[in-house]
Design an enzyme around this catalytic site. Sequence first.
Site, PDB file in Angstrom:
ATOM      1  CG  HIS A 203      -5.717  -2.216  -0.544  1.00  0.00           C
ATOM      2  ND1 HIS A 203      -4.796  -1.820  -1.474  1.00  0.00           N
ATOM      3  CD2 HIS A 203      -5.465  -1.497   0.581  1.00  0.00           C
ATOM      4  CE1 HIS A 203      -4.008  -0.895  -0.947  1.00  0.00           C
ATOM      5  NE2 HIS A 203      -4.393  -0.683   0.303  1.00  0.00           N
TER       6      HIS A 203
ATOM      7  CD  GLU B 234      -2.512  -2.149  -4.275  1.00  0.00           C
ATOM      8  OE1 GLU B 234      -3.720  -2.266  -3.965  1.00  0.00           O
ATOM      9  OE2 GLU B 234      -1.731  -1.390  -3.666  1.00  0.00           O
TER      10      GLU B 234
ATOM     11  CB  SER C 257      -0.964  -0.041   1.192  1.00  0.00           C
ATOM     12  OG  SER C 257      -1.972   0.936   1.066  1.00  0.00           O
TER      13      SER C 257
END
Length: 295
Positions: free
Chosen positions: A269, A204, A110
């Site tokens: 995620h 992502e 992330s």
Amino acid sequence: MRPPKVRPGDTIALVAPASPVPADLLEKTLPVLHGWGVEIRVGECVRAASTGYLSAPDEARAAEFTQAWLDPGVTCVLTARGGYGSQRMLDLVDWAELRAAGPKVFAGSSDVTALHRAVNVHLGLETLFSPLPMTTLFDEVAAEHLRLSLFEPDGIRTIASPTASTLVPGTATGTLIGGNLALLASGLGTPEQGSAREAILLLEDVTESPYRIDRMLTQLLRSGWLDGVRGVALGSWNHCGAPEAIRDLMLDRLGPLGVPMVWDFGFGHVPASPTIPLGARATLDADAGTLLILP
């Protein structure tokens, strides 16, 4: 360089380079980590009672990361969660000092994409784009794949996704780079960003509107950052709009690159996200939906 693997009895340092760590998730997950047969050293920022969007001031987060890396008793530096803030501390780290201290395993995902790029570029090390322990997505499957990646990396050289589908057919071999799209786009022009030339790119994101994803992809394309990329593996896009709309967007913006591209490779995620070694050489088979990590 591939860092040494983690062994039973080693020490893993848990750090919080971005947002605050929920205390309940910390206490829930620590027994899982201890169950791997290692010592867990919890950083001060991980336990900090912050009420803002940063776990602690920039200087404190940079110091926590630096101290963990410089500690000769620490084998792995593991980030507790993402959120926001990793970019803010990059200029406060003495990367030459860390390089002199020698290699360690580094893992996270992330917002931590910014730190992956820094460790890859400044220290010349492979890193692990892994699920974050202190999140609700750190389920049994994700935890076990991370454990195997730390302790038995040679046993999981092939990463496959049952949800993967082909966007552009073919196979390609290159160095694995990437991670979170927003962090990659916002990192353009910084010393760590480099380029995707001769790389297999992982992308992502989460909670981004389709037009924002379009804007970030367009920025990467117009900047030349994607010139020479060899393949693209697309992960999760939860809460980013209708999946078919995001899929069509990827074909529209990235399809003209003409490189193998796979959709919904299952990282990011989402539950059961695999751990993927950034900086390693790998072969992407867009038809089979697999990544083969090369020796």
